[in-house]
Scaffold this active site. Structure first.
Site, PDB file in Angstrom:
ATOM      1  N   GLU A  75       0.830  -1.208   0.000  1.00 22.95           N
ATOM      2  CA  GLU A  75       0.000   0.000   0.000  1.00 22.95           C
ATOM      3  C   GLU A  75       0.859   1.249   0.000  1.00 22.95           C
ATOM      4  OE1 GLU A  75      -0.135  -2.639   1.900  1.00 22.95           O
ATOM      5  OE2 GLU A  75      -2.155  -3.107   2.592  1.00 22.95           O
ATOM      6  N   CYS A 115       0.375   1.401   7.251  1.00 16.01           N
ATOM      7  CA  CYS A 115      -0.181   1.799   5.945  1.00 16.01           C
ATOM      8  C   CYS A 115      -1.424   2.652   6.130  1.00 16.01           C
ATOM      9  CB  CYS A 115      -0.491   0.573   5.090  1.00 16.01           C
ATOM     10  SG  CYS A 115       1.019  -0.198   4.467  1.00 16.01           S
TER      11      CYS A 115
HETATM   12  N1  THU Z   1       2.385  -6.290   4.126  1.00 16.09           N
HETATM   13  C1  THU Z   1       1.867  -5.446   3.189  1.00 16.09           C
HETATM   14  O1  THU Z   1       2.388  -5.331   2.068  1.00 16.09           O
HETATM   15  N2  THU Z   1       0.768  -4.732   3.519  1.00 16.09           N
HETATM   16  C2  THU Z   1       0.135  -4.785   4.724  1.00 16.09           C
HETATM   17  O2  THU Z   1      -0.792  -4.027   4.955  1.00 16.09           O
HETATM   18  C3  THU Z   1       0.562  -5.756   5.725  1.00 16.09           C
HETATM   19  C4  THU Z   1       1.809  -6.485   5.436  1.00 16.09           C
HETATM   20  C5  THU Z   1       3.589  -7.051   3.793  1.00 16.09           C
HETATM   21  C6  THU Z   1       4.792  -6.661   4.594  1.00 16.09           C
HETATM   22  C7  THU Z   1       5.612  -7.940   4.530  1.00 16.09           C
HETATM   23  O3  THU Z   1       6.347  -7.929   3.321  1.00 16.09           O
HETATM   24  C8  THU Z   1       4.573  -9.044   4.448  1.00 16.09           C
HETATM   25  O4  THU Z   1       3.365  -8.410   4.036  1.00 16.09           O
HETATM   26  C9  THU Z   1       4.328  -9.763   5.767  1.00 16.09           C
HETATM   27  O5  THU Z   1       4.044  -8.893   6.791  1.00 16.09           O
END
Ligand code: THU
Length: 160
Positions: A75, A115
């Site tokens: 995000e 985020c």
């Molecule tokens: N992650 C996201 O890309 N967005 C979120 O809102 C939560 C978590 C990613 C971060 C990390 O690369 C993986 O998901 C596990 O936490």
């Protein structure tokens, strides 16, 4: 002492097929972005797609790093790119999808707190709501009509 209740309303669609066509298209872009995620450490892939008021669609996915905290969520990758390329455009809608190599993700997966804080900044800056749709890799899709709805008691510029 008084009690203050905070309520959040989420709308839930049965599946991708029951989304309005424009949102289904945006979610498809998020799904494609999710498939390009660089997530070798968590094996948890996230894709995000933003629709801007200049008709641009911006996508992002999570980018991980051997130094774990240096990675970035999907995000924020997407919204910071949008902010850097189109500083005057408003974000109208955001679609998010999360999948995992280790388990089935068939429930709506909301954006993490960091985020939400980042998205809140843009919603406040542009003075108009960002509609947010989020899902796992399959299953129901949740809609929030604004970021503010997902982050009560936001920390914002008014306190600085
Ligand atoms: N992650 C996201 O890309 N967005 C979120 O809102 C939560 C978590 C990613 C971060 C990390 O690369 C993986 O998901 C596990 O936490």
């Amino acid at each position: 002492m008084k009690e203050v209740k905070i309520e959040a309303t989420i709308f839930v669609y049965e599946n991708l097929a029951s989304l309005p066509a424009d949102i289904s298209f945006l979610m498809q872009k998020a799904i494609e972005a999710r498939k390009r995620a660089y997530a070798p450490y968590s094996n948890f892939q996230v894709g995000a797609a933003l629709l801007l008021d200049n008709d641009e669609i911006i996508t992002g996915n999570n980018q991980e790093n051997a130094s774990y905290p240096s990675g970035l969520c999907a995000e924020r990758t997407a919204i910071y790119y949008a902010g850097s390329q189109f500083p005057n455009a408003k974000v109208l809608k955001m679609a998010i999808t999360a999948g995992s190599n280790n388990k089935i993700t068939n429930k709506p997966i909301p954006p993490c707190g960091a985020c939400r804080q980042a998205i809140a900044e843009y919603e406040i800056k542009q003075e108009s709501l960002i509609e947010i749709y989020f899902m796992g890799a399959t299953g129901k899709v949740a809609r929030s009509n604004s970021l503010a709805n997902l982050l009560p008691l936001v920390f914002d510029k008014s306190v600085l």
